[in-house]
Design a protein around this motif. Sequence first.
Motif, PDB file in Angstrom:
ATOM      1  N   ALA A 120       1.380  -1.187  -0.036  1.00  0.00           N
ATOM      2  CA  ALA A 120      -0.144   0.452   0.439  1.00  0.00           C
ATOM      3  C   ALA A 120       1.141   0.825   0.357  1.00  0.00           C
ATOM      4  O   ALA A 120       0.531   2.431  -0.526  1.00  0.00           O
ATOM      5  CB  ALA A 120      -1.000   0.259   1.197  1.00  0.00           C
ATOM      6  N   ASN A 121       1.352   0.961   0.594  1.00  0.00           N
ATOM      7  CA  ASN A 121       2.767   2.056   1.008  1.00  0.00           C
ATOM      8  C   ASN A 121       4.054   2.173   0.065  1.00  0.00           C
ATOM      9  O   ASN A 121       3.263   3.480  -1.030  1.00  0.00           O
ATOM     10  CB  ASN A 121       3.501   1.916   2.287  1.00  0.00           C
ATOM     11  N   GLU A 122       4.272   1.622  -0.750  1.00  0.00           N
ATOM     12  CA  GLU A 122       4.618   1.428  -2.017  1.00  0.00           C
ATOM     13  C   GLU A 122       3.831   1.913  -3.284  1.00  0.00           C
ATOM     14  O   GLU A 122       4.590   3.235  -3.952  1.00  0.00           O
ATOM     15  CB  GLU A 122       5.134   0.452  -3.183  1.00  0.00           C
ATOM     16  N   LEU A 123       3.000   2.079  -3.378  1.00  0.00           N
ATOM     17  CA  LEU A 123       1.577   2.259  -4.149  1.00  0.00           C
ATOM     18  C   LEU A 123       1.671   3.612  -4.734  1.00  0.00           C
ATOM     19  O   LEU A 123       1.846   4.484  -5.244  1.00  0.00           O
ATOM     20  CB  LEU A 123       0.243   1.478  -4.290  1.00  0.00           C
ATOM     21  N   LEU A 124       1.078   4.001  -3.212  1.00  0.00           N
ATOM     22  CA  LEU A 124       1.403   5.416  -2.640  1.00  0.00           C
ATOM     23  C   LEU A 124       2.349   6.548  -2.941  1.00  0.00           C
ATOM     24  O   LEU A 124       1.924   7.354  -3.308  1.00  0.00           O
ATOM     25  CB  LEU A 124       0.529   5.806  -0.961  1.00  0.00           C
ATOM     26  N   SER A 130       1.026  -7.031  -3.371  1.00  0.00           N
ATOM     27  CA  SER A 130       1.867  -7.324  -1.954  1.00  0.00           C
ATOM     28  C   SER A 130       1.249  -9.403  -1.946  1.00  0.00           C
ATOM     29  O   SER A 130       1.347 -10.040  -1.624  1.00  0.00           O
ATOM     30  CB  SER A 130       0.454  -7.334  -0.992  1.00  0.00           C
ATOM     31  N   GLY A 131       0.735  -9.702  -2.627  1.00  0.00           N
ATOM     32  CA  GLY A 131       0.334 -11.214  -3.070  1.00  0.00           C
ATOM     33  C   GLY A 131      -0.843 -11.712  -2.664  1.00  0.00           C
ATOM     34  O   GLY A 131      -0.524 -12.697  -2.159  1.00  0.00           O
ATOM     35  N   THR A 132      -1.976 -10.630  -2.001  1.00  0.00           N
ATOM     36  CA  THR A 132      -2.896 -11.793  -1.334  1.00  0.00           C
ATOM     37  C   THR A 132      -4.156 -11.007  -1.865  1.00  0.00           C
ATOM     38  O   THR A 132      -3.549 -10.388  -3.693  1.00  0.00           O
ATOM     39  CB  THR A 132      -3.152 -10.630  -0.098  1.00  0.00           C
ATOM     40  N   ALA A 133      -5.088 -11.256  -1.673  1.00  0.00           N
ATOM     41  CA  ALA A 133      -6.397 -11.470  -2.510  1.00  0.00           C
ATOM     42  C   ALA A 133      -6.802 -10.085  -1.881  1.00  0.00           C
ATOM     43  O   ALA A 133      -7.025  -9.675  -0.768  1.00  0.00           O
ATOM     44  CB  ALA A 133      -7.154 -12.272  -1.912  1.00  0.00           C
ATOM     45  N   ARG A 134      -8.181  -9.079  -3.034  1.00  0.00           N
ATOM     46  CA  ARG A 134      -8.048  -8.489  -2.535  1.00  0.00           C
ATOM     47  C   ARG A 134      -9.548  -8.793  -1.512  1.00  0.00           C
ATOM     48  O   ARG A 134      -9.793  -7.989   0.187  1.00  0.00           O
ATOM     49  CB  ARG A 134      -9.195  -8.182  -3.736  1.00  0.00           C
ATOM     50  N   SER A 135      -9.754 -10.102  -1.256  1.00  0.00           N
ATOM     51  CA  SER A 135     -10.820 -10.090  -0.325  1.00  0.00           C
ATOM     52  C   SER A 135      -9.795  -9.943   1.269  1.00  0.00           C
ATOM     53  O   SER A 135     -10.708 -10.087   2.877  1.00  0.00           O
ATOM     54  CB  SER A 135     -11.496 -11.487   0.049  1.00  0.00           C
ATOM     55  N   SER A 136      -8.842 -10.524   0.964  1.00  0.00           N
ATOM     56  CA  SER A 136      -7.755  -9.749   2.221  1.00  0.00           C
ATOM     57  C   SER A 136      -7.319  -9.583   2.995  1.00  0.00           C
ATOM     58  O   SER A 136      -7.287  -8.946   3.760  1.00  0.00           O
ATOM     59  CB  SER A 136      -6.678 -11.220   2.098  1.00  0.00           C
ATOM     60  N   ILE A 137      -7.653  -8.403   1.663  1.00  0.00           N
ATOM     61  CA  ILE A 137      -7.186  -6.625   2.743  1.00  0.00           C
ATOM     62  C   ILE A 137      -8.469  -6.267   2.586  1.00  0.00           C
ATOM     63  O   ILE A 137      -9.094  -5.898   3.854  1.00  0.00           O
ATOM     64  CB  ILE A 137      -6.713  -6.186   1.249  1.00  0.00           C
ATOM     65  N   TYR A 138      -9.500  -6.790   2.525  1.00  0.00           N
ATOM     66  CA  TYR A 138     -11.206  -5.992   2.917  1.00  0.00           C
ATOM     67  C   TYR A 138     -11.336  -6.900   4.486  1.00  0.00           C
ATOM     68  O   TYR A 138     -12.029  -6.586   5.241  1.00  0.00           O
ATOM     69  CB  TYR A 138     -12.193  -6.110   1.749  1.00  0.00           C
TER      70      TYR A 138
END
Lengths: 188, 188, 188, 188
Positions: C9-13, C30-38
């Motif tokens: 997140a930080n890098e993208l920002l 980050s190599g994760t799934a959208r659902s894991s973020i939410y």
Amino acid sequence: MKIAILKAANELLEERGLSGFTIDAVATRSGTARSSIYRWWPNRGALAMAGFLAETAQKISYPTTSSAVADVKSQMMRVAEVYGQKVGRTISALVAQGQSDPETLRALLEGYVLPRREEAKKALLRGIANRELRADIDLDVVIDALYGPIWYRILVPHAPLTPAWAGSLADCVFDGLRPPAAVSVRMA
Amino acid sequence: MKIAILKAANELLEERGLSGFTIDAVATRSGTARSSIYRWWPNRGALAMAGFLAETAQKISYPTTSSAVADVKSQMMRVAEVYGQKVGRTISALVAQGQSDPETLRALLEGYVLPRREEAKKALLRGIANRELRADIDLDVVIDALYGPIWYRILVPHAPLTPAWAGSLADCVFDGLRPPAAVSVRMA
Amino acid sequence: MKIAILKAANELLEERGLSGFTIDAVATRSGTARSSIYRWWPNRGALAMAGFLAETAQKISYPTTSSAVADVKSQMMRVAEVYGQKVGRTISALVAQGQSDPETLRALLEGYVLPRREEAKKALLRGIANRELRADIDLDVVIDALYGPIWYRILVPHAPLTPAWAGSLADCVFDGLRPPAAVSVRMA
Amino acid sequence: MKIAILKAANELLEERGLSGFTIDAVATRSGTARSSIYRWWPNRGALAMAGFLAETAQKISYPTTSSAVADVKSQMMRVAEVYGQKVGRTISALVAQGQSDPETLRALLEGYVLPRREEAKKALLRGIANRELRADIDLDVVIDALYGPIWYRILVPHAPLTPAWAGSLADCVFDGLRPPAAVSVRMA
DNA sequence: GTCTAACCGAGACGGTACGTCTCGTCTTCTG
DNA sequence: CAGAAGACGAGACGTACCGTCTCGGTTAGAC
């Protein structure tokens, strides 16, 4: 545009059934955007129904010969033939979708089932007028007896749906519906 | 444990239909964890099927009186009564699930539909032995004619499923299946 | 997991600013799934804020020497240096996001801005105790005068944000805040 | 036409901030079509900027009295008053939009920020000529010190933006900018 | 009496589809 | 022929479940 979408919807329903029928898949196949689909249909049930009505629903008509019973039987055999193939998949998908989406169910009933039943009713009334059928039959019950098994075999496919079977079914049901005319005449 | 899960599964299926039947909801209602459900059943179709078979499937048996036709008719009326209520929801959910999940469909057929048909077959054979029914009938066609419309009304609910209607249906179908008594009249 | 997400997140920002900061992009990077973020953050504002706090917010601390004024000035120069690079992009993105998402704004204020102001307040109080600063200054106004321009240059980049400029700014503001002690003594 | 659009744009920006400022909403409120908006402005940032410049940007002018410092202070207080209300929302929306849209940022700088700074510069030069201010001040730094905090409080609203606060701020900054009158005392 | 193995709950994980919302472009259709 | 009306492709949003998985904490039977 809409036509391409409906066509794609139908093809997917026929080819891959309910589980392959995805808004995304329809969009991809039709070469449109998901948003264009949602512009015109509120959800996937409505789209499935629309695809079905637009593309395949009109394909089965009643013949009209001198014998209403023969007409119904031959129409049932054609129905069995058509439903036994890809259209059956579509219909079963619609019914399945209808179980969790009342709106789709309503659309299926009002847009397809009830009109078809009305046509059948007319044919049977013609049969009554012809004296091919007894006058005291309950039309709704008879239509259920004639067409219910066809839907049953689509949805609960314990055995294939063939024209031959549909013919036997028609014979079986109509056997009990003929007026007892000849007998009583002879007995008189 | 398993029993609580199956009970919860059934209740959800009956109360809220397929769309409310969620693994999460079953876990919550049964007071277990999702993982415990997946330990025993591979997916939601299997769970639904298991719940149905465990809780409601066995509730309808055939009476055995001197008249096989009357037995079948009365059983159909009971079936209509039972299916017309919550069990109908469960069955329609299972069929719907089966449309996108072949394993569920297979389980429904083998675990419920075909055994029931075997029972019906036996009853009809008794009717033939009794001379209540003609000997040349095609049992599969007759069973389709008798029970197909019931499933049809569950899945495509264009009109309510009542015992009275089921009785009419039985009469309608059996009317054509009686041995040709009139023949002897004619021969007289 | 969470750490990888926050890092991404930080890098993208930092790299692409607000418009490149997409849940999907964070998930991919980050190599994760959208659902894991939410699962962990309710929306993109919260994620952006969390990324910022976790990765970059703690990097600027106050030195503590005998001169509070010098401490504040040197901290401002470091702030300018840090904010002048990638962190500035992140902060401006957060402020921008905060304009349409009150929750993000609240989080930014409570999680970052107000704590920093408290630190500054302590430093200035030290300066008052030292007699480096007049006792009658309004701390909030002074803090606004010192740090407001830095945020202003981040958000409205009419000119680059450099340590030298920040030093001049500190001098400019502090010039008016010194006690008039020496003068009055001589005049006495 | 254009006027109605700009008016609507401004009102929406003031009333609902960036998130309520939608091309659709502007079209609806102005009674025009979306396409008419896109005919004249390339994107929503440009429209927002245009609305701001047309309607509210020109409303704050410098007074000109004998004291340049008093002029600047009173202008700052007026600015605080105006920005503290609806205009502040508009400005914060523009800055936010600018973070993801360089064109909007450029327009804001060139169309609003830099011209204002030029005006401020003139006023301060007047102050230097008057001997109200030291001759060696760095005008850009001073302007940042005076106006930066105002923008800061708009964008990072940790406390309300009031004329009184702006007055204190002006006093605080100008305190350090006066010519060293005390020197003559010492020389005496 | 320990130990080991299965079962339990809790819940995080990667996925996938959903239906909603704007965007900025583009085509009509109409006055 | 200008402009309203609005369809179009695109793509992010946040939600809901899916089925898989890892993790400690209990029982229970076997040794």
